[in-house]
Design a protein around this motif. Structure first.
Motif, PDB file in Angstrom:
ATOM      1  N   ARG B  51     -15.085   6.680 -12.505  1.00  0.00           N
ATOM      2  CA  ARG B  51     -14.595   7.623 -11.497  1.00  0.00           C
ATOM      3  C   ARG B  51     -13.449   7.082 -10.658  1.00  0.00           C
ATOM      4  O   ARG B  51     -12.998   7.727  -9.729  1.00  0.00           O
ATOM      5  N   MET B  52     -13.033   5.859 -10.958  1.00  0.00           N
ATOM      6  CA  MET B  52     -11.966   5.290 -10.145  1.00  0.00           C
ATOM      7  C   MET B  52     -10.614   5.699 -10.675  1.00  0.00           C
ATOM      8  O   MET B  52     -10.397   5.782 -11.887  1.00  0.00           O
ATOM      9  N   ASP B  53      -9.714   5.899  -9.739  1.00  0.00           N
ATOM     10  CA  ASP B  53      -8.338   6.166 -10.098  1.00  0.00           C
ATOM     11  C   ASP B  53      -7.651   4.812 -10.267  1.00  0.00           C
ATOM     12  O   ASP B  53      -7.525   4.046  -9.321  1.00  0.00           O
ATOM     13  N   THR B  54      -7.248   4.512 -11.509  1.00  0.00           N
ATOM     14  CA  THR B  54      -6.653   3.191 -11.743  1.00  0.00           C
ATOM     15  C   THR B  54      -5.223   3.271 -12.256  1.00  0.00           C
ATOM     16  O   THR B  54      -4.665   2.271 -12.698  1.00  0.00           O
ATOM     17  N   GLY B  55      -4.641   4.456 -12.223  1.00  0.00           N
ATOM     18  CA  GLY B  55      -3.268   4.601 -12.726  1.00  0.00           C
ATOM     19  C   GLY B  55      -2.305   3.713 -11.953  1.00  0.00           C
ATOM     20  O   GLY B  55      -2.549   3.377 -10.807  1.00  0.00           O
ATOM     21  N   PRO B  56      -1.196   3.298 -12.600  1.00  0.00           N
ATOM     22  CA  PRO B  56      -0.213   2.472 -11.893  1.00  0.00           C
ATOM     23  C   PRO B  56       0.393   3.249 -10.730  1.00  0.00           C
ATOM     24  O   PRO B  56       0.448   4.482 -10.747  1.00  0.00           O
ATOM     25  N   LEU B  57       0.820   2.517  -9.708  1.00  0.00           N
ATOM     26  CA  LEU B  57       1.374   3.163  -8.524  1.00  0.00           C
ATOM     27  C   LEU B  57       2.864   3.404  -8.703  1.00  0.00           C
ATOM     28  O   LEU B  57       3.581   2.517  -9.166  1.00  0.00           O
ATOM     29  N   PRO B  58       3.329   4.564  -8.291  1.00  0.00           N
ATOM     30  CA  PRO B  58       4.776   4.800  -8.351  1.00  0.00           C
ATOM     31  C   PRO B  58       5.489   3.845  -7.395  1.00  0.00           C
ATOM     32  O   PRO B  58       4.947   3.489  -6.360  1.00  0.00           O
ATOM     33  N   ASP B  59       6.661   3.424  -7.794  1.00  0.00           N
ATOM     34  CA  ASP B  59       7.476   2.565  -6.938  1.00  0.00           C
ATOM     35  C   ASP B  59       8.355   3.455  -6.069  1.00  0.00           C
ATOM     36  O   ASP B  59       9.367   3.975  -6.522  1.00  0.00           O
ATOM     37  N   THR B  60       7.950   3.635  -4.815  1.00  0.00           N
ATOM     38  CA  THR B  60       8.721   4.521  -3.930  1.00  0.00           C
ATOM     39  C   THR B  60       9.901   3.792  -3.298  1.00  0.00           C
ATOM     40  O   THR B  60      10.685   4.398  -2.573  1.00  0.00           O
ATOM     41  N   GLY B  61       9.956   2.473  -3.500  1.00  0.00           N
ATOM     42  CA  GLY B  61      10.988   1.687  -2.830  1.00  0.00           C
ATOM     43  C   GLY B  61      10.518   1.124  -1.501  1.00  0.00           C
ATOM     44  O   GLY B  61      11.191   0.293  -0.902  1.00  0.00           O
ATOM     45  N   SER B  62       9.357   1.585  -1.020  1.00  0.00           N
ATOM     46  CA  SER B  62       8.810   1.069   0.240  1.00  0.00           C
ATOM     47  C   SER B  62       7.505   0.318  -0.036  1.00  0.00           C
ATOM     48  O   SER B  62       6.510   0.916  -0.447  1.00  0.00           O
ATOM     49  N   THR B  63       7.519  -0.982   0.190  1.00  0.00           N
ATOM     50  CA  THR B  63       6.311  -1.792  -0.024  1.00  0.00           C
ATOM     51  C   THR B  63       5.183  -1.271   0.855  1.00  0.00           C
ATOM     52  O   THR B  63       4.030  -1.150   0.425  1.00  0.00           O
ATOM     53  N   ARG B  64       5.536  -0.956   2.089  1.00  0.00           N
ATOM     54  CA  ARG B  64       4.560  -0.447   3.041  1.00  0.00           C
ATOM     55  C   ARG B  64       3.890   0.844   2.550  1.00  0.00           C
ATOM     56  O   ARG B  64       2.667   0.962   2.560  1.00  0.00           O
ATOM     57  N   ASP B  65       4.698   1.793   2.075  1.00  0.00           N
ATOM     58  CA  ASP B  65       4.139   3.063   1.593  1.00  0.00           C
ATOM     59  C   ASP B  65       3.304   2.859   0.332  1.00  0.00           C
ATOM     60  O   ASP B  65       2.233   3.461   0.182  1.00  0.00           O
ATOM     61  N   ASP B  66       3.789   2.001  -0.571  1.00  0.00           N
ATOM     62  CA  ASP B  66       3.060   1.791  -1.830  1.00  0.00           C
ATOM     63  C   ASP B  66       1.713   1.120  -1.570  1.00  0.00           C
ATOM     64  O   ASP B  66       0.706   1.466  -2.188  1.00  0.00           O
ATOM     65  N   LEU B  67       1.705   0.168  -0.637  1.00  0.00           N
ATOM     66  CA  LEU B  67       0.442  -0.500  -0.307  1.00  0.00           C
ATOM     67  C   LEU B  67      -0.527   0.447   0.393  1.00  0.00           C
ATOM     68  O   LEU B  67      -1.734   0.408   0.151  1.00  0.00           O
ATOM     69  N   THR B  68       0.005   1.275   1.254  1.00  0.00           N
ATOM     70  CA  THR B  68      -0.841   2.250   1.955  1.00  0.00           C
ATOM     71  C   THR B  68      -1.472   3.205   0.939  1.00  0.00           C
ATOM     72  O   THR B  68      -2.656   3.536   1.037  1.00  0.00           O
ATOM     73  N   THR B  69      -0.683   3.605  -0.053  1.00  0.00           N
ATOM     74  CA  THR B  69      -1.202   4.475  -1.112  1.00  0.00           C
ATOM     75  C   THR B  69      -2.319   3.775  -1.884  1.00  0.00           C
ATOM     76  O   THR B  69      -3.372   4.366  -2.161  1.00  0.00           O
ATOM     77  N   TRP B  70      -2.095   2.518  -2.218  1.00  0.00           N
ATOM     78  CA  TRP B  70      -3.116   1.752  -2.946  1.00  0.00           C
ATOM     79  C   TRP B  70      -4.411   1.668  -2.125  1.00  0.00           C
ATOM     80  O   TRP B  70      -5.500   1.860  -2.639  1.00  0.00           O
ATOM     81  N   LEU B  71      -4.228   1.429  -0.839  1.00  0.00           N
ATOM     82  CA  LEU B  71      -5.381   1.272   0.041  1.00  0.00           C
ATOM     83  C   LEU B  71      -6.137   2.592   0.185  1.00  0.00           C
ATOM     84  O   LEU B  71      -7.373   2.610   0.229  1.00  0.00           O
ATOM     85  N   ARG B  72      -5.413   3.685   0.212  1.00  0.00           N
ATOM     86  CA  ARG B  72      -6.080   4.994   0.273  1.00  0.00           C
ATOM     87  C   ARG B  72      -6.945   5.212  -0.969  1.00  0.00           C
ATOM     88  O   ARG B  72      -8.052   5.729  -0.872  1.00  0.00           O
ATOM     89  N   GLY B  73      -6.408   4.794  -2.126  1.00  0.00           N
ATOM     90  CA  GLY B  73      -7.184   4.894  -3.368  1.00  0.00           C
ATOM     91  C   GLY B  73      -8.432   4.014  -3.314  1.00  0.00           C
ATOM     92  O   GLY B  73      -9.518   4.423  -3.743  1.00  0.00           O
ATOM     93  N   THR B  74      -8.291   2.816  -2.765  1.00  0.00           N
ATOM     94  CA  THR B  74      -9.430   1.903  -2.646  1.00  0.00           C
ATOM     95  C   THR B  74     -10.510   2.503  -1.754  1.00  0.00           C
ATOM     96  O   THR B  74     -11.700   2.461  -2.083  1.00  0.00           O
ATOM     97  N   ILE B  75     -10.077   3.069  -0.647  1.00  0.00           N
ATOM     98  CA  ILE B  75     -11.038   3.678   0.279  1.00  0.00           C
ATOM     99  C   ILE B  75     -11.728   4.867  -0.387  1.00  0.00           C
ATOM    100  O   ILE B  75     -12.947   5.024  -0.283  1.00  0.00           O
ATOM    101  N   ALA B  76     -10.949   5.674  -1.113  1.00  0.00           N
ATOM    102  CA  ALA B  76     -11.551   6.814  -1.815  1.00  0.00           C
ATOM    103  C   ALA B  76     -12.567   6.325  -2.845  1.00  0.00           C
ATOM    104  O   ALA B  76     -13.652   6.907  -2.982  1.00  0.00           O
ATOM    105  N   ASN B  77     -12.238   5.239  -3.541  1.00  0.00           N
ATOM    106  CA  ASN B  77     -13.176   4.701  -4.531  1.00  0.00           C
ATOM    107  C   ASN B  77     -14.487   4.249  -3.885  1.00  0.00           C
ATOM    108  O   ASN B  77     -15.548   4.371  -4.478  1.00  0.00           O
ATOM    109  N   TYR B  78     -14.414   3.700  -2.683  1.00  0.00           N
ATOM    110  CA  TYR B  78     -15.631   3.226  -2.023  1.00  0.00           C
ATOM    111  C   TYR B  78     -16.423   4.336  -1.357  1.00  0.00           C
ATOM    112  O   TYR B  78     -17.632   4.251  -1.232  1.00  0.00           O
ATOM    113  N   THR B  79     -15.708   5.348  -0.866  1.00  0.00           N
ATOM    114  CA  THR B  79     -16.401   6.318  -0.025  1.00  0.00           C
ATOM    115  C   THR B  79     -16.659   7.654  -0.724  1.00  0.00           C
ATOM    116  O   THR B  79     -17.621   8.331  -0.390  1.00  0.00           O
ATOM    117  N   ALA B  80     -15.806   8.022  -1.699  1.00  0.00           N
ATOM    118  CA  ALA B  80     -15.974   9.335  -2.340  1.00  0.00           C
ATOM    119  C   ALA B  80     -16.851   9.246  -3.586  1.00  0.00           C
ATOM    120  O   ALA B  80     -17.113  10.240  -4.241  1.00  0.00           O
TER     121      ALA B  80
END
Lengths: 171, 171
Positions: B51-80
């Protein structure tokens, strides 16, 4: 009784810990144990907490050094006692029991977190950390990195970790 | 079989999960399950990973945004999913069994960590992170903060967490 609990945790692990076993090993009647602890989770939490160093941290004037010292203590608490190995089974046993979970946090976390928060607040006052630093989340990142490394990724929790982690956290 | 495992994990938790129960709920013989999974730990790990979303992350050009996206996925994996609630009992069950622990990491961690490492390496290449950043430890701090917060301190794991945590980590 706490020493007997720690010895049994080291030898056999949390899953096989019983209040009866602690009673037998410490030579007291199990009703005496139940007078002080409602269940084995509370007994294990107090036993582990009894071996933790929770004294306040000296203020060396360096946020970086004080945090590194705190982190060394956290690592020692997880690795030099059965705390690290016991934690997953203990937490699993506390799940869904808010009162027991609160008692565990009071025994195990409150004092050490207060010490760390004091270091972080001094760091904010000195300008070593941004004024809007989320102190609680900062502490979760510090302790969580150690906890996750030991329990999930299995990567080394060694002497170089405190320095490296504090650097990742901007100090 | 994985769906039945997830349903049973949600309803009754890991402690009460049995291979027999999954066989009954999914209408297959338990020998079929044992052909694919050596024990309930392996079955639970694969079910949660499915049930985990493991697809590669798009490179938006912003390290901050890409990491935040990854972290949102991690939180969803733990809580949803039942993953967060299952983790302590599952890890306790894997303790002392190196092969089972490795299989759990392969199912649960490897791909998502590779995605996060790619974001961090792009960040290093861009100069958003120091060249000597310890990528593994950085990921342990990110995931560990969420994990520790959910399992130990019980502080909120909410929508504001990714942004705050990425800021604490210097981005």
């Amino acid at each position: 009784m706490l020493d007997a609990t720690l010895a049994l945790l080291s030898e056999a692990g949390y899953a096989r810990l019983t209040v009866e076993g602690v009673a037998a090993a410490s030579g007291v009647h199990k009703s005496t144990l139940y007078r002080w602890w409602p269940d084995k989770a509370a007994l294990a939490a107090d036993a582990l907490a009894s071996r933790m160093d929770t004294g306040p941290l000296p203020d060396t004037g360096s946020t970086r050094d004080d945090l590194t010292t705190w982190l060394r203590g956290t690592i020692a608490n997880y690795t030099a006692t059965p705390a690290g190995a016991t934690m997953p089974a203990l937490i699993a046993d506390l799940a869904g029991r808010p009162g027991a979970l609160e008692a565990f946090r009071a025994a195990f976390l409150t004092e050490r977190r207060a010490n760390c928060a004091a270091v972080l607040r001094r760091g904010i006052a000195r300008g070593d950390l941004p004024a809007d630093t989320d102190v609680e989340l900062f502490m979760d990142a510090l302790a969580g990195a150690v906890f996750y490394r030991q329990l999930v990724t299995g990567l080394p929790v060694d002497d170089r970790l405190p320095d490296r982690l504090v650097r990742i956290l901007g100090l």
